[in-house]
Design a protein around this motif. Structure first.
Motif, mmCIF file in Angstrom:
data_model
loop_
_atom_site.group_PDB
_atom_site.id
_atom_site.type_symbol
_atom_site.label_atom_id
_atom_site.label_comp_id
_atom_site.label_asym_id
_atom_site.label_seq_id
_atom_site.Cartn_x
_atom_site.Cartn_y
_atom_site.Cartn_z
ATOM 1 N N TYR A 138 0.849 -1.194 0.000
ATOM 2 C CA TYR A 138 0.000 0.000 0.000
ATOM 3 C C TYR A 138 0.879 1.236 0.000
ATOM 4 N N THR A 169 -6.235 4.780 0.424
ATOM 5 C CA THR A 169 -5.666 3.730 1.260
ATOM 6 C C THR A 169 -5.974 2.306 0.804
ATOM 7 N N HIS A 192 -3.184 -0.484 -4.008
ATOM 8 C CA HIS A 192 -1.993 -1.263 -3.702
ATOM 9 C C HIS A 192 -1.471 -1.936 -4.961
ATOM 10 N N VAL A 247 2.353 -1.679 4.540
ATOM 11 C CA VAL A 247 1.668 -0.393 4.459
ATOM 12 C C VAL A 247 2.700 0.709 4.668
#
Length: 286
Positions: A72, A78, A81, A106
């Motif tokens: 990500y 958010t 990815h 992340v």
């Protein structure tokens, strides 16, 4: 980290993204739109890369490598990815928060982007892996997901995520991007220079990466019972970095060789003693 309820209360100073944005616990670790699993080569080759990825300037506890793991990259989107076939990160704890295995990587939680990414070419992904997206179909919209702070991320699904090349080059700014085709056995390596990837000339299908004190190249040999050209790491002396299994086998072979040499020396001594009329048993046991 415990998630906050949305909306997150404003504070002065404001909380960090690590506290307020979704973590790997909140974001999906698999793409439900992607059918099936990678083929066997896509399973084995990343294993060899991970087993031999040992940058000298970093302890093992500060090295992480991911295989077919959601990466990500955008705090404003958010759910967006990419899923590299393999990527390596240095200067980040091997375990998330030094305690847990990762489900996803992340970047706004980790604070460190990958240093090197490797993609294994396949007919369905070759154009995107090499930055040619003209014939690529639009990505399907992401399925709904609720972030850890309780917010349903609807707005980002109305925009189109950037392609793989743009993410690696322009957003994550990954210093080294390697692409390997098992069909042509060709390795191509791109280095980030002046904000753009420039392809390197690889006369020996090898590339040295000074910042990692590691080299990446093609090796002919057997891994997991399969003899072919594999992509793996080598050290400053040009020696292939051994897996733990290879090290154990090498130690066993070395011990066997020493034992054989000792036995040969013993038999040679016994012959010389007999030729001199000396009883070997009395000499050796006396």
């Amino acid at each position: 980290m415990l998630p906050f309820k949305y909306p997150v209360p404003q504070t002065d100073p404001p909380r960090s993204p690590r506290e307020t944005l979704p973590t790997m616990y909140d974001l999906p670790s698999e793409d439900p739109e992607e059918p099936g699993l990678p083929d066997e080569f896509h399973d084995l080759q990343p294993q060899l890369l991970s087993l031999t990825f040992r940058p000298r300037n970093y302890p093992a506890s500060e090295i992480f490598s991911g295989t077919d793991m959601n990466l990500y990259y955008d705090v404003h989107h958010t759910l967006w990815h990419k899923r590299p076939d393999w990527f390596g990160v240095v200067g980040v704890p091997r375990l998330y928060d030094r305690s847990e295995l990762r489900m996803s990587y992340v970047t706004w939680q980790e604070g460190v982007n990958p240093f090197v990414i490797v993609e294994l070419l396949s007919p369905g992904t070759e154009k995107e892996d090499l930055g040619d997206n003209t014939d690529e179909e639009k990505l399907p919209p992401q399925s709904g997901n609720t972030a850890g702070n309780g917010q349903v991320l609807e707005a980002e699904r109305k925009e189109e995520p950037p392609r793989k090349w743009e993410v690696y080059e322009q957003i994550l700014r990954v210093p080294v991007y390697a692409v390997f085709s098992r069909y042509t056995n060709k390795l191509r390596v791109f280095e980030l220079k002046g904000g753009h990837y420039q392809e390197l000339e690889l006369p020996e299908s090898r590339v040295w990466i000074p910042d990692l004190s590691l080299g990446l190249g093609l090796w002919q040999g057997e891994f997991q019972g399969i003899d072919r050209l594999w992509l793996r790491w080598y050290d400053v002396d040009g020696n292939w970095i051994l897996t733990e299994a290879e090290q154990q086998r090498q130690r066993a072979e070395s011990a066997e060789s020493r034992a054989q040499q000792a036995e040969a020396q013993l038999q040679s001594l016994i012959r010389r003693l007999r030729e001199s009329g000396i009883d070997p048993d009395r000499f050796l046991n006396g």
